[in-house]
Design a protein around this motif. Sequence first.
Motif, PDB file in Angstrom:
ATOM      1  N   SER A  89       0.828  -1.212   0.000  1.00 28.65           N
ATOM      2  CA  SER A  89       0.000   0.000   0.000  1.00 28.65           C
ATOM      3  C   SER A  89       0.856   1.253   0.000  1.00 28.65           C
ATOM      4  O   SER A  89       0.593   2.203  -0.743  1.00 28.65           O
ATOM      5  N   GLU A  90       1.879   1.274   0.841  1.00 30.17           N
ATOM      6  CA  GLU A  90       2.775   2.430   0.919  1.00 30.17           C
ATOM      7  C   GLU A  90       3.486   2.658  -0.412  1.00 30.17           C
ATOM      8  O   GLU A  90       3.628   3.795  -0.881  1.00 30.17           O
ATOM      9  N   ARG A  93       0.959   4.079  -3.083  1.00 27.55           N
ATOM     10  CA  ARG A  93       0.628   5.487  -2.840  1.00 27.55           C
ATOM     11  C   ARG A  93       1.781   6.394  -3.239  1.00 27.55           C
ATOM     12  O   ARG A  93       1.566   7.487  -3.771  1.00 27.55           O
ATOM     13  N   SER A 162      -3.831  -2.175   5.225  1.00 27.87           N
ATOM     14  CA  SER A 162      -2.382  -2.395   5.221  1.00 27.87           C
ATOM     15  C   SER A 162      -1.936  -3.150   6.463  1.00 27.87           C
ATOM     16  O   SER A 162      -2.178  -2.702   7.595  1.00 27.87           O
ATOM     17  N   TYR A 164       1.196  -3.498   7.279  1.00 21.57           N
ATOM     18  CA  TYR A 164       2.285  -2.709   7.854  1.00 21.57           C
ATOM     19  C   TYR A 164       1.753  -1.563   8.705  1.00 21.57           C
ATOM     20  O   TYR A 164       2.384  -1.177   9.689  1.00 21.57           O
ATOM     21  N   ASP A 165       0.610  -0.993   8.343  1.00 26.81           N
ATOM     22  CA  ASP A 165       0.010   0.034   9.198  1.00 26.81           C
ATOM     23  C   ASP A 165      -0.370  -0.557  10.548  1.00 26.81           C
ATOM     24  O   ASP A 165      -0.198   0.077  11.595  1.00 26.81           O
ATOM     25  N   ALA A 166      -0.882  -1.785  10.535  1.00 32.89           N
ATOM     26  CA  ALA A 166      -1.295  -2.432  11.782  1.00 32.89           C
ATOM     27  C   ALA A 166      -0.098  -2.747  12.676  1.00 32.89           C
ATOM     28  O   ALA A 166      -0.141  -2.525  13.894  1.00 32.89           O
ATOM     29  N   ARG A 168       2.804  -1.275  12.575  1.00 30.04           N
ATOM     30  CA  ARG A 168       3.451  -0.017  12.974  1.00 30.04           C
ATOM     31  C   ARG A 168       2.847   0.514  14.276  1.00 30.04           C
ATOM     32  O   ARG A 168       3.558   1.072  15.120  1.00 30.04           O
ATOM     33  N   LYS A 169       1.555   0.330  14.444  1.00 28.22           N
ATOM     34  CA  LYS A 169       0.894   0.802  15.661  1.00 28.22           C
ATOM     35  C   LYS A 169       1.380   0.055  16.896  1.00 28.22           C
ATOM     36  O   LYS A 169       1.215   0.527  18.024  1.00 28.22           O
ATOM     37  N   LEU A 173       7.689  -2.694  13.316  1.00 28.10           N
ATOM     38  CA  LEU A 173       8.139  -2.590  11.931  1.00 28.10           C
ATOM     39  C   LEU A 173       9.421  -3.369  11.699  1.00 28.10           C
ATOM     40  O   LEU A 173      10.359  -3.299  12.494  1.00 28.10           O
TER      41      LEU A 173
END
Length: 242
Positions: A89-90, A93, A162, A164-166, A168-169, A173
């Motif tokens: 996703s990153e 974008r 994503s 990776y978004d999950a 990262r929280k 990472l």
Amino acid sequence: MTPDPDDRKPLYIQVNDRLRALIDRGTLRRGDAIPAERDLAEMIGVSRVTVRKAFVELVEAGVLIQKKGAGTFVAGRIEQPLSRLLGFSEDMRARGFEPGSVWLRREESVASPDEAMALGIAPHAPVLRLKRIRMANGQPMAIETAVMSAQFGLRLQDIEESLYDAVRKRDLLPVRALQRIRARMGAVSEIELLHLEKASAVLAIERRSFLADGRVLEVTFSCYRADLYDFVVELRGGGEGR
């Protein structure tokens, strides 16, 4: 571009073929705008429906892309540098594409022997398994299966678009990854899901991502469209002449 009245092919296929030829010759290049349906139809003397049908086939084949509110453009190939560790996703974008997913499977399960070995966990240990079609501007780019050990505390409901978004929280990472790429013929199911022609090649990729402490965060098994993706590696010399 004008269709040949003596050609027995349907008009939309002739338009399709002529656009492909312009792209293959370099007359139209990656990112070039294609005239709007109405304008192109008037230019070459066919109906707007004919042009629309040609566009639909070219978009499904990955030759053109359509951006909402902007128009139709030559898609070209995507170059993925292997020196950068980015989630899908990153990455999309950053290229100006809108990422998306079609979920095929989301489950809490147990690791298969191959998954356990790749993750460095015990066989049949609990894992999250996420299988989906990865999209860019609505076009299928890859089939991806990500597997993560349940020891990190992530739940299915924590993951939206994503992965990776999950992670990262949760400050999880990855800092590095090992990736293995090989070319092979696509399976029938893969060809159908990726909208490929019959007997098409794909790029099969296995990636293991590692945390700073050396633990494997995830292993991902992916099948990318070989007609749209190039993986690029930068090589540097050792600094000494020979």
